[in-house]
Design a protein around this motif. Structure first.
Motif, mmCIF file in Angstrom:
data_model
loop_
_atom_site.group_PDB
_atom_site.id
_atom_site.type_symbol
_atom_site.label_atom_id
_atom_site.label_comp_id
_atom_site.label_asym_id
_atom_site.label_seq_id
_atom_site.Cartn_x
_atom_site.Cartn_y
_atom_site.Cartn_z
ATOM 1 N N THR A 154 46.394 34.267 44.739
ATOM 2 C CA THR A 154 45.186 33.448 44.764
ATOM 3 C C THR A 154 44.527 33.455 43.393
ATOM 4 O O THR A 154 44.197 32.434 42.839
ATOM 5 N N SER A 155 44.314 34.636 42.864
ATOM 6 C CA SER A 155 43.791 34.806 41.508
ATOM 7 C C SER A 155 44.820 35.654 40.766
ATOM 8 O O SER A 155 44.930 36.851 41.005
ATOM 9 N N LEU B 69 47.184 40.219 39.165
ATOM 10 C CA LEU B 69 48.633 40.398 39.238
ATOM 11 C C LEU B 69 49.234 40.502 37.838
ATOM 12 O O LEU B 69 50.084 41.369 37.582
ATOM 13 N N TYR B 70 48.795 39.660 36.928
ATOM 14 C CA TYR B 70 49.329 39.686 35.564
ATOM 15 C C TYR B 70 48.944 40.969 34.827
ATOM 16 O O TYR B 70 49.733 41.500 34.050
ATOM 17 N N PHE B 71 47.742 41.446 35.068
ATOM 18 C CA PHE B 71 47.321 42.704 34.447
ATOM 19 C C PHE B 71 48.169 43.862 34.972
ATOM 20 O O PHE B 71 48.634 44.702 34.211
ATOM 21 N N ASP C 138 42.175 42.502 44.754
ATOM 22 C CA ASP C 138 42.334 41.055 44.602
ATOM 23 C C ASP C 138 43.773 40.636 44.897
ATOM 24 O O ASP C 138 44.530 40.253 44.002
ATOM 25 N N ASN C 139 44.175 40.755 46.179
ATOM 26 C CA ASN C 139 45.481 40.240 46.586
ATOM 27 C C ASN C 139 45.376 39.720 48.022
ATOM 28 O O ASN C 139 44.351 39.855 48.670
#
Length: 182
Positions: free
Chosen positions: A54-55, A59-61, A118-119
């Motif tokens: 979603t954001s 995930l990238y961090f 945030d998942n």
């Protein structure tokens, strides 16, 4: 001619490329670093299996931290456990190991918290977070063992500093100089 060489030639038992334990890495911390590499790799692979987000910034961090932890811990493990350590030309291995392990522990902890909050709560994402926290725990244990066994590498303990690998000579105390002159 072979008779001449056979009596003086002997195998060198210390010619192994792995040096465990060494002055920079004992057996316990070696195995902890191996598990840090494995857990970081599993966390990275699981993170790559996440199909949508979603954001994606969390995930990238997490991806960046887990990949960095895997690659650099593997490199540090190889350097500290082989004879390559002497060929690199770095003399501050304890300081490097201390700062790196503490820094990665902190980054992995932050990345795991951010990604956990945030998942989408899928099984893969929850597994990724779990392996992130397990890797964090191992980095903290490694950091704690380093502190327990070696102390803080920045603290001056009265030993003379080295200059280009050669110890700096300590000036003689005035009382000793007077005794020698008397």
């Amino acid at each position: 001619m072979s008779e001449v060489y056979s009596s003086t030639t002997a195998p060198n038992p210390k010619s192994s490329c792995f040096v465990i334990p060494s002055k920079h890495l004992d057996k316990t911390r070696f195995f902890i670093k191996v598990f840090e590499v494995l857990l970081s790799f599993v966390a990275f692979v699981l993170e790559e299996m996440v199909s949508s987000c979603t954001s994606c910034s969390a995930l990238y961090f997490f991806e960046f931290v887990s990949c960095t932890a895997f690659l650099f811990t593997l490199l540090l493990l190889i350097l500290l456990s082989t004879t390559l350590l002497d060929r690199v030309g770095i003399s501050c291995w304890p300081t490097l190991d201390f700062v790196y392990t503490g820094g990665i522990a902190l980054l992995f902890f932050i990345a795991s918290i951010v990604f956990a909050s945030d998942n989408r709560k899928t099984a893969v994402e929850q597994s990724t977070v779990a392996f992130g926290f397990l890797a964090t725990l191992l980095f903290i244990v490694d950091f704690s063992l380093f502190l327990k066994n070696n102390g803080v590498p920045f603290k001056k303990d009265g030993k003379p500093d080295s200059s280009n690998g050669v110890p700096v000579p300590v000036a003689a105390a005035p009382a000793e100089t007077e005794k020698l002159n008397a």
